[in-house]
Motif scaffolding. Structure first.
Motif, mmCIF file in Angstrom:
data_model
loop_
_atom_site.group_PDB
_atom_site.id
_atom_site.type_symbol
_atom_site.label_atom_id
_atom_site.label_comp_id
_atom_site.label_asym_id
_atom_site.label_seq_id
_atom_site.Cartn_x
_atom_site.Cartn_y
_atom_site.Cartn_z
ATOM 1 N N LYS A 1 -23.295 29.405 -36.229
ATOM 2 C CA LYS A 1 -23.982 30.684 -36.061
ATOM 3 C C LYS A 1 -23.562 31.406 -34.794
ATOM 4 C CE LYS A 1 -28.476 29.943 -38.261
ATOM 5 N NZ LYS A 1 -29.849 29.637 -37.849
ATOM 6 N N CYS A 2 -23.078 30.646 -33.801
ATOM 7 C CA CYS A 2 -22.788 31.219 -32.486
ATOM 8 C C CYS A 2 -21.696 32.287 -32.588
ATOM 9 C CB CYS A 2 -22.347 30.112 -31.546
ATOM 10 S SG CYS A 2 -21.799 30.726 -29.956
ATOM 11 N N ILE A 3 -21.932 33.438 -31.929
ATOM 12 C CA ILE A 3 -20.928 34.500 -31.946
ATOM 13 C C ILE A 3 -20.106 34.520 -30.656
ATOM 14 C CG2 ILE A 3 -22.190 35.990 -33.531
ATOM 15 C CD1 ILE A 3 -23.128 37.611 -31.100
ATOM 16 N N GLY A 4 -20.377 33.564 -29.777
ATOM 17 C CA GLY A 4 -19.600 33.483 -28.534
ATOM 18 C C GLY A 4 -19.831 34.638 -27.586
ATOM 19 N N CYS A 5 -21.083 35.105 -27.495
ATOM 20 C CA CYS A 5 -21.361 36.245 -26.618
ATOM 21 C C CYS A 5 -21.578 35.800 -25.180
ATOM 22 C CB CYS A 5 -22.573 37.016 -27.114
ATOM 23 S SG CYS A 5 -24.119 36.103 -26.944
ATOM 24 N N LYS A 6 -21.719 34.514 -24.935
ATOM 25 C CA LYS A 6 -21.848 33.915 -23.600
ATOM 26 C C LYS A 6 -23.159 34.230 -22.896
ATOM 27 C CE LYS A 6 -17.123 35.170 -23.024
ATOM 28 N NZ LYS A 6 -16.351 36.097 -22.266
ATOM 29 N N TYR A 7 -24.053 34.911 -23.577
ATOM 30 C CA TYR A 7 -25.274 35.315 -22.897
ATOM 31 C C TYR A 7 -26.086 34.094 -22.455
ATOM 32 C CZ TYR A 7 -29.256 38.448 -22.004
ATOM 33 O OH TYR A 7 -30.269 39.154 -21.427
ATOM 34 N N CYS A 8 -26.095 33.054 -23.306
ATOM 35 C CA CYS A 8 -26.869 31.865 -22.943
ATOM 36 C C CYS A 8 -26.313 31.193 -21.702
ATOM 37 C CB CYS A 8 -26.864 30.882 -24.111
ATOM 38 S SG CYS A 8 -25.202 30.483 -24.669
ATOM 39 N N SER A 9 -24.986 31.261 -21.524
ATOM 40 C CA SER A 9 -24.415 30.606 -20.346
ATOM 41 C C SER A 9 -24.835 31.364 -19.081
ATOM 42 C CB SER A 9 -22.895 30.528 -20.448
ATOM 43 O OG SER A 9 -22.320 31.802 -20.307
ATOM 44 N N LEU B 1 -29.768 22.409 -28.631
ATOM 45 C CA LEU B 1 -28.483 22.369 -29.342
ATOM 46 C C LEU B 1 -27.952 23.773 -29.614
ATOM 47 C CD1 LEU B 1 -29.050 19.614 -32.054
ATOM 48 C CD2 LEU B 1 -27.665 19.442 -29.994
ATOM 49 N N VAL B 2 -26.666 23.847 -29.914
ATOM 50 C CA VAL B 2 -26.055 25.097 -30.360
ATOM 51 C C VAL B 2 -25.546 24.867 -31.781
ATOM 52 C CG1 VAL B 2 -24.248 26.801 -29.957
ATOM 53 C CG2 VAL B 2 -25.301 25.646 -28.020
ATOM 54 N N ASP B 3 -25.895 25.783 -32.662
ATOM 55 C CA ASP B 3 -25.361 25.726 -34.020
ATOM 56 C C ASP B 3 -23.997 26.429 -33.999
ATOM 57 O OD1 ASP B 3 -24.680 26.124 -36.639
ATOM 58 O OD2 ASP B 3 -26.736 26.465 -37.314
ATOM 59 N N VAL C 1 -32.808 33.920 -25.086
ATOM 60 C CA VAL C 1 -31.878 35.043 -24.939
ATOM 61 C C VAL C 1 -30.834 35.085 -26.048
ATOM 62 C CG1 VAL C 1 -32.142 35.062 -22.442
ATOM 63 C CG2 VAL C 1 -30.252 33.801 -23.458
ATOM 64 N N CYS C 2 -30.656 33.988 -26.758
ATOM 65 C CA CYS C 2 -29.605 33.951 -27.776
ATOM 66 C C CYS C 2 -29.929 34.932 -28.898
ATOM 67 C CB CYS C 2 -29.473 32.535 -28.334
ATOM 68 S SG CYS C 2 -28.323 32.437 -29.711
ATOM 69 N N PRO C 3 -29.044 35.903 -29.177
ATOM 70 C CA PRO C 3 -29.376 36.924 -30.170
ATOM 71 C C PRO C 3 -29.308 36.418 -31.611
ATOM 72 C CG PRO C 3 -27.159 37.275 -29.368
ATOM 73 C CD PRO C 3 -27.726 36.140 -28.560
ATOM 74 N N THR C 4 -28.606 35.323 -31.833
ATOM 75 C CA THR C 4 -28.404 34.880 -33.212
ATOM 76 C C THR C 4 -29.315 33.730 -33.614
ATOM 77 O OG1 THR C 4 -26.780 33.257 -32.531
ATOM 78 C CG2 THR C 4 -25.952 35.449 -33.063
ATOM 79 N N GLY C 5 -29.951 33.098 -32.641
ATOM 80 C CA GLY C 5 -30.705 31.893 -32.948
ATOM 81 C C GLY C 5 -29.816 30.666 -33.025
ATOM 82 N N ALA C 6 -28.542 30.807 -32.593
ATOM 83 C CA ALA C 6 -27.648 29.648 -32.611
ATOM 84 C C ALA C 6 -28.116 28.598 -31.609
ATOM 85 C CB ALA C 6 -26.218 30.083 -32.302
ATOM 86 N N SER C 7 -28.657 29.038 -30.487
ATOM 87 C CA SER C 7 -29.194 28.097 -29.504
ATOM 88 C C SER C 7 -30.642 27.811 -29.844
ATOM 89 C CB SER C 7 -29.149 28.718 -28.102
ATOM 90 O OG SER C 7 -27.898 28.517 -27.535
ATOM 91 N N TYR C 8 -30.962 26.540 -29.922
ATOM 92 C CA TYR C 8 -32.350 26.220 -30.256
ATOM 93 C C TYR C 8 -32.741 24.897 -29.627
ATOM 94 C CZ TYR C 8 -30.234 23.215 -33.818
ATOM 95 O OH TYR C 8 -29.492 22.260 -34.459
ATOM 96 N N VAL D 1 -16.857 29.240 -29.419
ATOM 97 C CA VAL D 1 -18.304 29.105 -29.523
ATOM 98 C C VAL D 1 -18.799 28.354 -28.283
ATOM 99 C CG1 VAL D 1 -18.432 29.160 -32.024
ATOM 100 C CG2 VAL D 1 -18.111 26.973 -30.856
ATOM 101 N N MET D 2 -20.092 28.469 -28.029
ATOM 102 C CA MET D 2 -20.658 27.861 -26.836
ATOM 103 C C MET D 2 -20.885 26.380 -27.077
ATOM 104 S SD MET D 2 -21.265 28.684 -23.857
ATOM 105 C CE MET D 2 -21.197 30.468 -23.775
ATOM 106 N N LYS D 3 -20.530 25.583 -26.060
ATOM 107 C CA LYS D 3 -20.692 24.134 -26.211
ATOM 108 C C LYS D 3 -21.495 23.586 -25.056
ATOM 109 C CE LYS D 3 -17.131 23.287 -29.326
ATOM 110 N NZ LYS D 3 -16.083 22.381 -29.777
HETATM 111 S S1 SF4 Z 1 -22.875 32.375 -27.011
HETATM 112 FE FE1 SF4 Z 1 -24.904 31.504 -26.638
HETATM 113 S S2 SF4 Z 1 -26.284 33.279 -26.745
HETATM 114 FE FE2 SF4 Z 1 -24.357 33.911 -27.723
HETATM 115 S S3 SF4 Z 1 -24.657 33.434 -29.904
HETATM 116 FE FE3 SF4 Z 1 -23.645 31.642 -28.990
HETATM 117 S S4 SF4 Z 1 -25.348 30.278 -28.473
HETATM 118 FE FE4 SF4 Z 1 -26.256 32.324 -28.796
#
Ligand code: SF4
Ligand code: SF4
Lengths: 243, 325
Positions: free
Chosen positions: A105-113, A100-102, A84-91, A129-131
């Motif tokens: 790259k994370c935009i803090g959209c919280k969608y992964c949570s 892990l979360v990069d 679901v991560c739109p940026t690929g920060a979560s992989y 950013v997501m941790k």
């Molecule tokens: S908050 Fe989660 S889904 Fe959104 S960019 Fe960061 S890691 Fe990806």
């Protein structure tokens, strides 16, 4: 394939929170930057943690039991938080299965949570950013540490050895053996996330002894009325033998 | 879930913009086959497109408030293969561009018949761009709704009704606005849009009630037993591991009182449906644009409440780990 994971033994966890504090200490001092901690000694303390210990009471008084339950990212084998991560920060790492979360790259959209059924991810209030738990990826491969210390900080800290760390895909590893032999299970199996972390249940040590094992049923002395009696009108052994 | 105002405004504002654009295209399709005549097409379509665009821009701005790191927002187009959020991020600007081009074509009045002038259909270039716009518009509805409808353990959202509701609720508010727009720029079309707005609002009422019915009777698959893996009918949390709250307690609970929660449901049901319909009817009967404006305001406010309730009603399984301090 390797899938690193924790196995947490609920039978021996005493709920001391040593894993929580050592996790925070290690990860707030690491190269990835601090983990927020606002008003730690004040009203309304608030901070980012990778790991929490919760306590549950099972049953009703007086038949109750307390279960201490450490909870962190389970490094799912089919992690719903990653696609679901739109940026690929979560992989999820191919080589060892760590999710892990990069942070760059994370935009803090919280969608992964939202997509994690376990609530294992926390947005850092300051870095935005997501941790989440990294399985101490910056520690377990660090060759400057002695081999015995290349384990997650929580595993090192646990005073009761309730946390095991290893490769759950290797059938002979300590963690796989524990899962297999001690009834290790996964959380919320209904969502098909296949968590790599497992929990070992509370176990009671009991031996089964049947009553007839204490009182031997086949003991001839215990048989009523069939006690051997001395024959008085026949010669004894002493009478007929010359020793 | 905690209803975030950024997302509430994003989804409702772009819904209006999308619905309004669909209404303009409905009008143009009717006109193209000669069912209605638009006396002042350039102004009507161009100003309509500008209005739609303003709503879309408003939604886009609102969406940035949702991000922790808005300066990195461009990165979010990367994972369109797997993420509906990423797809939305791509489709939204495409749709906005098409609305802009569509509006510009009408504004400058450049509308060559690309299929040939002898065809009965007139205004072919703008129709062509408009049809592309409609495709993008539905794609955007689907992307927006699938962000919520794709998460299977958020069972209140995991349903085709979520997608349908986003489409019809957005459509209803857009057609209501189109009725107002027509009453100002093209009074001849007011009835047409008014009737469509009424029909779509009624359909939305049915589908939204259906999802409310489904959600109040939902049986959650996860239980505290499966959450911690202990088989006992009575499990009581004694501590959640912290006392000051955390992201988990802030993001996943709506935090409102039961009374407020229940009243929002009635507020949105009344504002979005019966009140809007009554005002629409009054506007169409009397020809007074004020009623139509009030109809749109009522429906839009209703939709804000509807979206609040949509989030608040969703029960995240992680909440089971945060039942007591
Ligand atoms: S908050 Fe989660 S889904 Fe959104 S960019 Fe960061 S890691 Fe990806
Ligand atoms: S526990 Fe949650 S955050 Fe961790 S891998 Fe699984 S779904 Fe992702």
């Amino acid at each position: 394939m390797t899938q690193l994971a924790l196995v947490i033994d609920l039978n021996v966890c005493v709920g001391c929170h040593a894993c929580v504090t050592s996790c925070k200490q290690w990860n707030t001092s690491g190269p990835a930057g601090f983990m927020s901690d606002d008003n730690p000694y004040d009203k309304d303390p608030n901070g980012t943690f990778f790991n929490r210990v919760q306590s549950f009471e099972i049953g009703e008084f007086p038949k109750t039991e307390t279960v201490h339950f450490p909870k962190s990212c389970l490094h799912c084998e089919d992690p719903p938080c990653v696609p679901v991560c739109p940026t690929g920060a979560s992989y999820k790492r191919e080589e060892d299965g760590i999710v892990l979360v990069d942070y760059d790259k994370c935009i803090g959209c919280k969608y992964c949570s939202w997509a994690c059924p376990y609530g294992a991810r926390e947005l850092d209030e300051h870095q935005k950013v997501m941790k989440k738990c990294t399985l101490c990826v910056d520690r377990i491969y660090d060759e400057s540490l002695p081999e015995s210390e290349r384990k997650p900080a929580c595993v090192m800290a646990c005073p009761t050895d309730a946390r095991l760390f290893g490769d759950v895909h290797d059938p002979d590893s300590q963690v796989s053996t524990a899962i297999r032999e001690e009834g290790g299970y996964q959380l919320m199996p209904e969502w098909g996330t296949k968590p790599a972390n497992h929990y070992l249940p509370r176990r009671k040590t009991r031996i089964k002894i049947h009553e007839d094992e204490l009182i031997r049923a086949d003991n001839p002395l215990k048989k009523e009325g069939v006690k051997p009696r001395t024959v008085v009108d026949e010669p004894t052994l002493d009478d007929v033998t010359s020793w | 879930m905690h209803p975030a105002f950024s997302v509430i405004f994003l989804t409702t504002l772009i819904g209006v913009g999308q619905g309004l654009f669909l209404a303009l295209m409905t009008g143009q399709s009717y006109a193209a086959v000669g069912l209605v005549t638009v006396s002042n097409p350039n102004e009507f379509y161009a100003y309509g497109s500008v209005t739609a665009l303003l709503f879309l821009i408003g939604g886009l701005i609102a969406s940035f408030f949702h991000l922790g790191r808005p300066e990195r927002a461009w990165r979010s187009a990367a994972r369109w293969r797997t993420s509906w959020l990423s797809r939305e991020v791509i489709v939204l600007p495409i749709f906005m561009l098409l609305v802009f081009v569509y509006g510009m074509l009408h504004f400058i009045g450049w509308d060559p018949n690309i299929l040939g002038a002898e065809q009965p259909l007139q205004g072919q270039l703008s129709l062509f761009v408009g049809i592309l716009g409609m495709v993008a518009c539905f794609a955007l509805f689907i992307c927006t709704a699938m962000i919520y409808a794709c998460m299977k353990f958020l069972q209140e959202w995991y349903s085709p009704l979520t997608v349908i509701n986003y489409i019809v609720l957005g459509g209803a508010s857009g057609f209501t606005l189109a009725t107002l727009h027509a009453s100002v720029y093209e009074p001849g079309l007011t009835q047409l849009f008014g009737v469509w707005a009424t029909i779509i609002t009624l359909v939305a009422l049915v589908t939204r009630l259906a999802s409310l019915y489904r959600n109040t009777r939902i049986k959650h698959k996860s239980t505290i037993q499966s959450a911690i893996g202990v088989r006992h009918s009575s499990i009581d949390q004694k501590t959640q591991g912290m006392m000051g709250g955390s992201f988990n307690t802030r993001e996943f609970f709506h935090g409102a009182s039961q009374i407020w929660y229940r009243s929002v449901r009635w507020i949105f049901l009344i504002l979005t449906f019966p009140l809007t319909l009554a005002l629409l009817w009054a506007g169409l009967e009397t020809g007074n644009g004020l009623f139509l404006a009030l109809a749109f305001v009522s429906q839009y406010l209703g939709l804000i409440a509807e979206r609040w309730f949509f989030f608040a009603q969703a029960n995240h399984p992680q909440n089971m780990y945060y039942q007591s301090i």
